[in-house]
Design an enzyme around this catalytic site. Structure first.
Site, PDB file in Angstrom:
ATOM      1  N   ASN A  96       0.829  -1.211   0.000  1.00  0.00           N
ATOM      2  CA  ASN A  96       0.000   0.000   0.000  1.00  0.00           C
ATOM      3  C   ASN A  96       0.858   1.254   0.000  1.00  0.00           C
ATOM      4  O   ASN A  96       0.600   2.210   0.722  1.00  0.00           O
ATOM      5  CB  ASN A  96      -0.997   0.005   1.166  1.00  0.00           C
ATOM      6  CG  ASN A  96      -0.353   0.047   2.542  1.00  0.00           C
ATOM      7  OD1 ASN A  96       0.605  -0.674   2.814  1.00  0.00           O
ATOM      8  ND2 ASN A  96      -0.884   0.879   3.435  1.00  0.00           N
ATOM      9  N   PHE A  97       1.896   1.223  -0.841  1.00  0.00           N
ATOM     10  CA  PHE A  97       2.684   2.427  -1.070  1.00  0.00           C
ATOM     11  C   PHE A  97       1.893   3.403  -1.943  1.00  0.00           C
ATOM     12  O   PHE A  97       0.856   3.054  -2.510  1.00  0.00           O
ATOM     13  CB  PHE A  97       4.008   2.079  -1.766  1.00  0.00           C
ATOM     14  CG  PHE A  97       4.951   1.264  -0.918  1.00  0.00           C
ATOM     15  CD1 PHE A  97       5.552   1.813   0.198  1.00  0.00           C
ATOM     16  CD2 PHE A  97       5.234  -0.056  -1.242  1.00  0.00           C
ATOM     17  CE1 PHE A  97       6.430   1.070   0.978  1.00  0.00           C
ATOM     18  CE2 PHE A  97       6.095  -0.817  -0.483  1.00  0.00           C
ATOM     19  CZ  PHE A  97       6.700  -0.244   0.638  1.00  0.00           C
ATOM     20  N   ALA A 138      -2.791  10.494   0.876  1.00  0.00           N
ATOM     21  CA  ALA A 138      -3.957   9.785   1.408  1.00  0.00           C
ATOM     22  C   ALA A 138      -3.668   9.243   2.798  1.00  0.00           C
ATOM     23  O   ALA A 138      -2.895   8.307   2.963  1.00  0.00           O
ATOM     24  CB  ALA A 138      -4.358   8.651   0.464  1.00  0.00           C
ATOM     25  N   ASP A 169      -8.924   3.558   6.605  1.00  0.00           N
ATOM     26  CA  ASP A 169      -7.832   2.586   6.556  1.00  0.00           C
ATOM     27  C   ASP A 169      -8.360   1.155   6.597  1.00  0.00           C
ATOM     28  O   ASP A 169      -7.959   0.304   5.798  1.00  0.00           O
ATOM     29  CB  ASP A 169      -6.889   2.796   7.741  1.00  0.00           C
ATOM     30  CG  ASP A 169      -5.832   3.853   7.472  1.00  0.00           C
ATOM     31  OD1 ASP A 169      -5.294   3.879   6.366  1.00  0.00           O
ATOM     32  OD2 ASP A 169      -5.540   4.638   8.382  1.00  0.00           O
ATOM     33  N   GLY A 233     -29.982   9.598   8.295  1.00  0.00           N
ATOM     34  CA  GLY A 233     -30.995   9.923   7.298  1.00  0.00           C
ATOM     35  C   GLY A 233     -32.258  10.498   7.896  1.00  0.00           C
ATOM     36  O   GLY A 233     -33.242  10.728   7.179  1.00  0.00           O
TER      37      GLY A 233
END
Length: 400
Positions: A96-97, A138, A169, A233
């Site tokens: 997850n680079f 991110a 994450d 909602g």
């Protein structure tokens, strides 16, 4: 499935993950029976260094159980080639680079899969490997901001806030795990691996369903306001967190039958069938009044006896608990989801197991997260089969 057999036995995973996202995906793989080899830089991945005063740190320990740990300097030619040698024998590679980093290192999906067509190359990222936001920084906070989560979290008269947990994450990690397992299933039919990805941004969007319902119901003219602890909602009432004499309790009436049970407890049985309260729509129209009625009742009772009383009358509820109560939760411990392990630096640590369960499988025993480079010899000499002289050379040149 054979008695006690783990569904992912025999699957070898190279875990280049860091922080929370990919490491959670690979933790689920490891606890499903896969052989996970965590590949870290020589100084350790970012999460390991967050709490240097406490050694590995509790989050690292909790996310890296049941993995072997090795170190490789991927910035060197020999380090890159060593990773490719490992990938030649692996079933899955997970990272997850930032998009493009693995390609710059010479170990992108095209290179890896050209050498090993059966490998599943799993990539987690913030916004994905294409599109206008591809290169945006991110983090969980930035994803929550961009995805609209913060805009609908908090109270209407206060600034937006993030969700307390790292939802982006972990939602991203869960979807990445799903993509990897789906690709492994497909490989069983085709014999071919593939590249899969899951972005945090896209993974959290479906969780906005209640707020999106309000948005589209309003004709998209205005964004829904923050509703605090009320239904996002504004479609349920009562639906809120109410004061107890010694804390707080969450109460929700999904059905009119729930309301009838609660009306009796309020000492207002006539409200059960009153046209101003008998239906969900009517209660939502009087949401402030309903919350005031319920809060006046709950504030006269202690939290836990109140929850017992509500459950007795089949009113959905829960105590608002502190983290210490959750960590010691008898249900989570009885089911084996939470287990205690002894860490040489942190002492007793409560570690999560996988929420995924498989009929006929004995729960995988938890094994302490690896020390930095702890399994270099076991993986590179014993499993990969490097020549001892070559291994010694890698050590001498500080590649591992």
């Amino acid at each position: 499935m054979g008695e006690g057999r783990h569904p992912l036995e025999g699957i070898v995973v190279l875990d280049l993950g860091q922080i929370y996202n990919a490491p959670y995906a690979t933790l689920l793989l490891a606890l499903g029976g896969a052989h996970v080899i965590k590949v870290e830089p020589k100084h350790g991945e970012n999460l390991r260094g967050r709490t240097q005063g406490a050694g590995a740190g509790a989050p690292f320990v909790m996310l890296n159980s049941n993995k072997q740990g090795i170190t490789i300097d991927l910035r060197t030619d020999r380090g890159r080639e060593l990773l490719l040698q490992l990938a030649d024998r692996a079933d899955v590679l997970v990272e997850n680079f930032r998009p493009g980093v693995m390609e710059k290192l010479g170990a992108g999906p095209d290179v890896v899969r050209a050498r090993n067509p059966r490998i599943i190359y799993g990539s987690g990222s913030g916004f994905g490997h294409s599109g206008p936001y591809r290169d945006f920084a991110a983090m969980d906070l930035t994803i929550q901001a961009m995805a609209g989560i913060m805009s609908v979290t908090g109270f209407p008269d206060r600034p937006p806030v993030k969700a307390g947990p790292a939802v982006a994450d972990f939602f991203g990690g869960i979807h990445l795990y799903g993509a990897i397992v789906t690709a492994l299933f497909d490989r069983e039919r085709t014999g071919e691996g593939r590249t899969v990805e899951a972005s945090m941004f896209e993974s959290v969007y479906p969780s906005l369903m209640s707020s999106l319902g309000l948005f589209f119901g309003a004709g998209q003219g205005e964004s829904p306001m923050r509703t605090g602890n009320r239904h996002a909602g504004l479609a349920e009432a009562p639906y809120n967190v109410y004061p107890a004499a010694d804390g707080h309790v969450a109460i929700i009436c999904v059905s009119d039958a729930h309301w009838r049970g609660l009306a009796g407890l309020l000492g207002r049985p006539e409200l059960a069938d009153h046209p101003d309260y008998a239906t969900r729509r009517a209660r939502v129209e009087r949401i402030d009044e309903v919350d005031e009625l319920v809060g006046a009742f709950t504030s006269r009772h202690d939290r836990d006896p109140l929850c017992a009383l509500l459950r007795e009358h089949r009113v959905p509820c829960a105590p608002v608990r502190e983290l210490g109560e959750v960590v010691a939760d008898e249900h989570l411990h009885a089911r084996g989801m939470l287990q205690e392990i002894e860490h040489p630096e942190l002492g007793t640590v409560t570690v999560p197991h996988t929420p995924l369960r498989y009929d006929g499988e004995e729960r995988t025993p938890l094994v302490l997260a690896p020390g930095l480079g702890e399994h270099n010899e076991a993986v590179l000499l014993d499993w990969l089969g490097l020549d001892p002289a070559e291994y010694a050379s890698l050590v001498e040149q500080e590649v591992i």
